[in-house]
Enzyme design. Sequence first.
Site, PDB file in Angstrom:
ATOM      1  N   TYR A   1      55.260  27.551  78.093  1.00  0.00           N
ATOM      2  CA  TYR A   1      54.761  26.916  76.856  1.00  0.00           C
ATOM      3  C   TYR A   1      55.626  27.141  75.633  1.00  0.00           C
ATOM      4  O   TYR A   1      55.294  26.670  74.556  1.00  0.00           O
ATOM      5  CB  TYR A   1      53.326  27.383  76.558  1.00  0.00           C
ATOM      6  CG  TYR A   1      53.101  28.883  76.594  1.00  0.00           C
ATOM      7  CD1 TYR A   1      53.517  29.682  75.546  1.00  0.00           C
ATOM      8  CD2 TYR A   1      52.488  29.489  77.683  1.00  0.00           C
ATOM      9  CE1 TYR A   1      53.322  31.050  75.581  1.00  0.00           C
ATOM     10  CE2 TYR A   1      52.278  30.864  77.725  1.00  0.00           C
ATOM     11  CZ  TYR A   1      52.704  31.638  76.662  1.00  0.00           C
ATOM     12  OH  TYR A   1      52.515  32.991  76.699  1.00  0.00           O
ATOM     13  N   LYS A   2      56.744  27.854  75.788  1.00  0.00           N
ATOM     14  CA  LYS A   2      57.605  28.097  74.625  1.00  0.00           C
ATOM     15  C   LYS A   2      58.707  27.026  74.585  1.00  0.00           C
ATOM     16  O   LYS A   2      58.424  25.873  74.302  1.00  0.00           O
ATOM     17  CB  LYS A   2      58.167  29.514  74.690  1.00  0.00           C
ATOM     18  CG  LYS A   2      57.074  30.604  74.627  1.00  0.00           C
ATOM     19  CD  LYS A   2      57.713  31.978  74.741  1.00  0.00           C
ATOM     20  CE  LYS A   2      56.686  33.085  74.821  1.00  0.00           C
ATOM     21  NZ  LYS A   2      55.949  33.296  73.563  1.00  0.00           N
TER      22      LYS A   2
ATOM     23  N   PHE B   1      57.496  43.261  74.783  1.00  0.00           N
ATOM     24  CA  PHE B   1      56.252  42.553  74.500  1.00  0.00           C
ATOM     25  C   PHE B   1      55.097  43.320  75.163  1.00  0.00           C
ATOM     26  O   PHE B   1      55.195  43.730  76.317  1.00  0.00           O
ATOM     27  CB  PHE B   1      56.320  41.121  75.049  1.00  0.00           C
ATOM     28  CG  PHE B   1      55.147  40.290  74.610  1.00  0.00           C
ATOM     29  CD1 PHE B   1      55.082  39.786  73.318  1.00  0.00           C
ATOM     30  CD2 PHE B   1      54.103  40.039  75.472  1.00  0.00           C
ATOM     31  CE1 PHE B   1      53.986  39.034  72.902  1.00  0.00           C
ATOM     32  CE2 PHE B   1      52.999  39.292  75.064  1.00  0.00           C
ATOM     33  CZ  PHE B   1      52.950  38.785  73.771  1.00  0.00           C
TER      34      PHE B   1
ATOM     35  N   ARG C   1      58.631  35.458  61.456  1.00  0.00           N
ATOM     36  CA  ARG C   1      59.477  35.059  62.585  1.00  0.00           C
ATOM     37  C   ARG C   1      59.735  33.554  62.537  1.00  0.00           C
ATOM     38  O   ARG C   1      58.784  32.762  62.362  1.00  0.00           O
ATOM     39  CB  ARG C   1      58.729  35.444  63.862  1.00  0.00           C
ATOM     40  CG  ARG C   1      59.534  35.430  65.111  1.00  0.00           C
ATOM     41  CD  ARG C   1      58.761  36.075  66.251  1.00  0.00           C
ATOM     42  NE  ARG C   1      57.620  35.288  66.670  1.00  0.00           N
ATOM     43  CZ  ARG C   1      57.140  35.252  67.912  1.00  0.00           C
ATOM     44  NH1 ARG C   1      57.714  35.978  68.850  1.00  0.00           N
ATOM     45  NH2 ARG C   1      56.092  34.523  68.221  1.00  0.00           N
TER      46      ARG C   1
ATOM     47  N   ASP D   1      62.297  39.469  81.805  1.00  0.00           N
ATOM     48  CA  ASP D   1      61.310  38.548  81.235  1.00  0.00           C
ATOM     49  C   ASP D   1      62.098  37.548  80.379  1.00  0.00           C
ATOM     50  O   ASP D   1      62.752  37.937  79.399  1.00  0.00           O
ATOM     51  CB  ASP D   1      60.302  39.343  80.389  1.00  0.00           C
ATOM     52  CG  ASP D   1      59.210  38.450  79.787  1.00  0.00           C
ATOM     53  OD1 ASP D   1      59.448  37.241  79.623  1.00  0.00           O
ATOM     54  OD2 ASP D   1      58.136  38.992  79.442  1.00  0.00           O
TER      55      ASP D   1
HETATM   56  C1  PLP Z   1      58.192  38.413  76.162  1.00  0.00           C
HETATM   57  C2  PLP Z   1      56.858  37.832  76.468  1.00  0.00           C
HETATM   58  N1  PLP Z   1      56.326  37.997  77.691  1.00  0.00           N
HETATM   59  C3  PLP Z   1      55.112  37.480  78.004  1.00  0.00           C
HETATM   60  C4  PLP Z   1      54.393  36.751  77.063  1.00  0.00           C
HETATM   61  C5  PLP Z   1      53.049  36.186  77.343  1.00  0.00           C
HETATM   62  O1  PLP Z   1      52.577  36.271  78.605  1.00  0.00           O
HETATM   63  P1  PLP Z   1      51.322  35.374  79.035  1.00  0.00           P
HETATM   64  O2  PLP Z   1      51.800  33.954  79.091  1.00  0.00           O
HETATM   65  O3  PLP Z   1      50.882  35.933  80.309  1.00  0.00           O
HETATM   66  O4  PLP Z   1      50.293  35.477  77.949  1.00  0.00           O
HETATM   67  C6  PLP Z   1      54.931  36.542  75.799  1.00  0.00           C
HETATM   68  C7  PLP Z   1      54.165  35.768  74.800  1.00  0.00           C
HETATM   69  O5  PLP Z   1      54.551  35.513  73.710  1.00  0.00           O
HETATM   70  C8  PLP Z   1      56.174  37.098  75.489  1.00  0.00           C
HETATM   71  O6  PLP Z   1      56.705  36.948  74.274  1.00  0.00           O
END
Ligand code: PLP
Length: 413
Positions: free
Chosen positions: A223-224, A127, A372, A198
Amino acid sequence: MTALSRDDFAALDSTDKLRGLRDRFALPADVIYLDGNSLGALPKATAARVAEVVGQEWGRDLIRSWNAHGWAHLQQRIGDKIGRLIGARPGETLVADSTSVNLFKMLAAALQLRPGRRVILSESTNFPTDLYIAEGLAGFLGQGHELRALPQEAIEQAIDEGVAVVMLTHVNYRTGRMWDMARITARAHASGALMLWDLAHSAGALPLDLAGAGVDLAVGCGYKYLNGGPGAPAFLFMAEKLQNQVSPPLSGWFGHASPFAFEQHYRPAAGIMQAAVGTPPVISLAALEVGVDLMLEVCMADVRAKSVVQTSMFIALVEQELAPFGVALASPREDAQRGSQVCLSHQSAWPIMQALIARGVIGDFRSPDIMRFGFAPLYVRYSDVWEAVIQLKDILASGVWREERFHAKSLVT
Ligand SMILES: Cc1ncc(COP(=O)(O)O)c(C=O)c1O
């Protein structure tokens, strides 16, 4: 093999162990929501809890709430709850900041722990924020650190004595491909590197065992799949064994050993609180806790089992129904290598997805050609899987996606 029919999906809904959970979410009746991997749905209990925090804790009890309502401990309390979902020990997980900021803190800690090594190893299709943060940190340090971002197939081979930390996203955001966490972590350790995962697309979607795998550091989103709400605070994980060896460099007062002593110099807190920075967003934390509590009511093995059936049946149905339409599977077919999402590629993915969303089937688009679909087993029904593919087929067969209105671009995809 006999063709899959609507009845097969209805039958699975009628015996689904998790089917009672859907009613705990405030989902519109005319929506099939397959984007919980981007923004989780709203738990019904969230509005009342947020109203309570705003009206009573903030409105009535004002600043006394830091003590009276435990605001000062929310980051750890919710962190430990998330810790139970990811296989961490108590005291290893903290809710704080955003995933991006937590990546910075955890990566910086990793580089401090491996002073002779200069490489952050990652995947070129990771990402973007992960790559950007690593690049930014390496440049900021100005000591010859580099981000080495390689294709997935080259990662294992590239873990050598120069690598300080291997930073990977457990489930790839675009393809849904999942790494073998225990194997890669062991591989990193065998070369003396630290392992940072991550978990943005893993926490709340599948069982994790960070302690069992010996993971050093991790970050993830609230938030996911944790359903904490838009921009919910993120979490970070620091293995207990590292907590006495290093302190993350964003030395804010909430990470101080004694914040209300107002000392002139920084002294890191003991334990996971050293990874805190500034005053936490209490209202957002309250919303996140509702989502996490809901997740804790179910068994993650059941969540994963349902997710595997949903994603594999989605793939089978796509292959059964969409063969003539130029749609290709962009996710692994092997269940063990796939997270809780399925991605399809098509050269007109953007307008096709817009046409689908216009019918209430919500997935998303990832540049350049990916549609997706995320399957959050707490609220996605098997019949949603059927309906999504049938609607997609109708859109492709009718060519309705060619209409001008589906081609306009938006900022957020
Ligand atoms: C793998 C991954 N890491 C990090 C993030 C987002 O990070 P942040 O919450 O700091 O915007 C996402 C967002 O979709 C993601 O898919």
